[in-house]
Design a protein around this motif. Structure first.
Motif, PDB file in Angstrom:
ATOM      1  N   GLY A   1      -4.901  -5.683   6.875  1.00  0.00           N
ATOM      2  CA  GLY A   1      -5.659  -5.139   5.758  1.00  0.00           C
ATOM      3  C   GLY A   1      -5.673  -3.632   5.825  1.00  0.00           C
ATOM      4  O   GLY A   1      -5.837  -3.056   6.902  1.00  0.00           O
ATOM      5  N   VAL A   2      -5.506  -2.995   4.697  1.00  0.00           N
ATOM      6  CA  VAL A   2      -5.445  -1.536   4.641  1.00  0.00           C
ATOM      7  C   VAL A   2      -6.806  -0.969   4.276  1.00  0.00           C
ATOM      8  O   VAL A   2      -7.581  -1.592   3.545  1.00  0.00           O
ATOM      9  CB  VAL A   2      -4.371  -1.066   3.637  1.00  0.00           C
TER      10      VAL A   2
ATOM     11  N   ASN B   1      -9.067 -15.937  18.575  1.00  0.00           N
ATOM     12  CA  ASN B   1     -10.040 -15.612  17.528  1.00  0.00           C
ATOM     13  C   ASN B   1      -9.763 -14.317  16.775  1.00  0.00           C
ATOM     14  O   ASN B   1     -10.533 -13.955  15.885  1.00  0.00           O
ATOM     15  CB  ASN B   1     -11.472 -15.573  18.078  1.00  0.00           C
ATOM     16  N   VAL B   2      -8.696 -13.594  17.102  1.00  0.00           N
ATOM     17  CA  VAL B   2      -8.353 -12.410  16.318  1.00  0.00           C
ATOM     18  C   VAL B   2      -7.664 -12.861  15.031  1.00  0.00           C
ATOM     19  O   VAL B   2      -6.672 -13.599  15.068  1.00  0.00           O
ATOM     20  CB  VAL B   2      -7.446 -11.450  17.106  1.00  0.00           C
ATOM     21  N   GLY B   3      -8.205 -12.427  13.897  1.00  0.00           N
ATOM     22  CA  GLY B   3      -7.676 -12.876  12.615  1.00  0.00           C
ATOM     23  C   GLY B   3      -7.056 -11.800  11.753  1.00  0.00           C
ATOM     24  O   GLY B   3      -6.293 -12.094  10.838  1.00  0.00           O
ATOM     25  N   SER B   4      -7.397 -10.522  12.021  1.00  0.00           N
ATOM     26  CA  SER B   4      -6.894  -9.477  11.134  1.00  0.00           C
ATOM     27  C   SER B   4      -6.942  -8.125  11.831  1.00  0.00           C
ATOM     28  O   SER B   4      -7.718  -7.921  12.775  1.00  0.00           O
ATOM     29  CB  SER B   4      -7.735  -9.413   9.854  1.00  0.00           C
ATOM     30  N   LEU B   5      -6.103  -7.221  11.342  1.00  0.00           N
ATOM     31  CA  LEU B   5      -6.137  -5.811  11.716  1.00  0.00           C
ATOM     32  C   LEU B   5      -6.544  -5.004  10.495  1.00  0.00           C
ATOM     33  O   LEU B   5      -5.953  -5.150   9.421  1.00  0.00           O
ATOM     34  CB  LEU B   5      -4.766  -5.322  12.187  1.00  0.00           C
ATOM     35  N   LYS B   6      -7.539  -4.158  10.644  1.00  0.00           N
ATOM     36  CA  LYS B   6      -7.939  -3.232   9.591  1.00  0.00           C
ATOM     37  C   LYS B   6      -7.336  -1.879   9.943  1.00  0.00           C
ATOM     38  O   LYS B   6      -7.801  -1.196  10.847  1.00  0.00           O
ATOM     39  CB  LYS B   6      -9.465  -3.135   9.510  1.00  0.00           C
TER      40      LYS B   6
ATOM     41  N   TYR C   1     -10.848  -3.262  14.088  1.00  0.00           N
ATOM     42  CA  TYR C   1     -11.099  -2.123  13.212  1.00  0.00           C
ATOM     43  C   TYR C   1     -10.485  -0.870  13.826  1.00  0.00           C
ATOM     44  O   TYR C   1     -11.016  -0.300  14.770  1.00  0.00           O
ATOM     45  CB  TYR C   1     -12.601  -1.965  13.042  1.00  0.00           C
ATOM     46  N   ASP C   2      -9.362  -0.436  13.275  1.00  0.00           N
ATOM     47  CA  ASP C   2      -8.672   0.777  13.718  1.00  0.00           C
ATOM     48  C   ASP C   2      -9.117   1.918  12.817  1.00  0.00           C
ATOM     49  O   ASP C   2      -8.656   2.048  11.678  1.00  0.00           O
ATOM     50  CB  ASP C   2      -7.159   0.555  13.628  1.00  0.00           C
ATOM     51  N   ASN C   3     -10.010   2.745  13.325  1.00  0.00           N
ATOM     52  CA  ASN C   3     -10.569   3.841  12.533  1.00  0.00           C
ATOM     53  C   ASN C   3     -10.596   5.102  13.389  1.00  0.00           C
ATOM     54  O   ASN C   3     -11.651   5.539  13.860  1.00  0.00           O
ATOM     55  CB  ASN C   3     -11.974   3.481  12.055  1.00  0.00           C
TER      56      ASN C   3
ATOM     57  N   GLY D   1      -0.599   0.719   0.453  1.00  0.00           N
ATOM     58  CA  GLY D   1      -0.592  -0.262   1.527  1.00  0.00           C
ATOM     59  C   GLY D   1      -0.395  -1.674   1.015  1.00  0.00           C
ATOM     60  O   GLY D   1       0.373  -2.463   1.582  1.00  0.00           O
ATOM     61  N   LEU D   2      -1.076  -2.020  -0.059  1.00  0.00           N
ATOM     62  CA  LEU D   2      -0.915  -3.351  -0.647  1.00  0.00           C
ATOM     63  C   LEU D   2       0.517  -3.545  -1.153  1.00  0.00           C
ATOM     64  O   LEU D   2       1.128  -4.597  -0.938  1.00  0.00           O
ATOM     65  CB  LEU D   2      -1.914  -3.546  -1.786  1.00  0.00           C
ATOM     66  N   ASN D   3       1.050  -2.538  -1.816  1.00  0.00           N
ATOM     67  CA  ASN D   3       2.419  -2.639  -2.318  1.00  0.00           C
ATOM     68  C   ASN D   3       3.440  -2.698  -1.191  1.00  0.00           C
ATOM     69  O   ASN D   3       4.555  -3.211  -1.376  1.00  0.00           O
ATOM     70  CB  ASN D   3       2.730  -1.453  -3.236  1.00  0.00           C
TER      71      ASN D   3
END
Length: 315
Positions: free
Chosen positions: A200-201, A166-171, A143-145, A210-212
């Motif tokens: 993930g954005v 076990n790392v699956g995603s970057l937020k 979680y990058d916040n 971000g999705l586009n």
């Protein structure tokens, strides 16, 4: 669970719309009925996952027992929809305990922000994730916040952490303005992380961009209360219809404007009250809700985007 099985699970879990609901309080404690109702609404709407105890879920203000109980309620209320549970805390020992509670509750994944009081070096941030991922049997989302943690992730740090087991995603926070710059930003992150790790954005008003630009999913605040609206944006982008995704997001601008001015947590709290889904005073003090004049602005914004108060409420 073997590491390769975790990677496979993560690839399926960390895509599409992850909706982050409030964790409402009442009389100083967790409002279990209201919370279960919020989560069950998301599952019924067909979100891809539920993000319990994120920043919108006020995780930093809850004690371990409250967070363990909230995790169990979320998993039960989600009725098979995957639930990712936030485990951020100031001390690594606390994070590990929260991770154990989340896994015991049946969480499909955990979400970890590097909470700070003393500023952390990159090596200290990496060490946190190294210590925690070593103990996990479910995937983890980084979680990058920076707005709340004051930790700035470099591309190098993304790459180091993303290669841990076990790392699956970057937020990630919102992408830079402009389609070309946004695509370049997402591409630069992809260059330093394994193929098994998704991006993930967040930053709701920038999510369509971000999705586009190629993000795999949206970690959404507004999706925690208006899942249908967030799903429409997410599905349009996934289908390659960038114009429609942008147009749908632009249609939510009355809410985005309030998010930018007052913060998404307070706006979503007021909106949930407007819908009759939570009680007044649902935020953890010293955090307070919006003043009456701004609450009226929230009600008007909901009306403007086609989401007036539902005919029935769960609270």
């Amino acid at each position: 669970m073997p590491v390769n099985a975790v990677a496979h699970t993560a690839a399926a879990l960390f895509t599409g719309l992850s909706a982050f609901p409030l964790t409402p309080l009442r009389d100083g404690g967790l409002d279990e009925k209201a919370y279960a109702g919020l989560v069950s609404r998301l599952a019924a709407a067909g979100v891809d996952s539920v993000g319990a105890l994120g920043s919108t879920g006020s995780y930093a203000y809850l004690d371990r027992a409250e967070r363990a109980r909230a995790a169990r309620i979320a998993v039960d209320a989600a009725a098979g929809t995957p639930v990712m549970v936030g485990i951020g805390a100031l001390r690594t020992s606390e994070v590990l305990a929260l991770a154990e509670d989340a896994q015991n509750a049946g969480a499909s994944a955990v979400l970890l922000a590097p909470m700070t009081y003393q500023a952390l070096s990159d090596d200290e941030v990496f060490g946190l994730y190294e210590d925690v991922t070593r103990e996990l049997s479910v995937p983890l989302c980084v979680y990058d916040n920076p707005g709340t943690t004051h930790v700035d992730f470099s591309l190098e740090l993304y790459g180091r952490i993303a290669r841990l087991p076990n790392v699956g995603s970057l937020k990630i926070p919102g992408v830079p303005a402009g389609a070309d710059r946004a695509r370049e930003h997402v591409a630069a992150i992809r260059e330093v992380i394994p193929d098994s790790v998704t991006i993930g954005v967040s930053g709701d008003w920038e999510a369509a961009a971000g999705l586009n630009a190629g993000c795999d999913g949206w970690y959404s605040v507004v999706g925690g209360l208006l899942p249908e609206a967030a799903l429409a944006v997410t599905r349009a982008a996934a289908a390659g219809d960038a114009e429609r995704a942008t147009r749908l997001s632009d249609g939510l601008e009355p809410l985005w404007a309030l998010f930018r001015e007052h913060g998404s947590l307070r706006v979503m709290s007021a909106a949930a009250e407007q819908f009759g889904l939570v009680s007044e005073g649902n935020l953890p003090r010293p955090v307070q809700g919006l003043i009456p004049a701004v609450r009226r602005e929230v009600a008007a914004a909901l009306e403007a985007v086609g989401h007036a108060r539902p005919a029935t409420a769960t609270h």
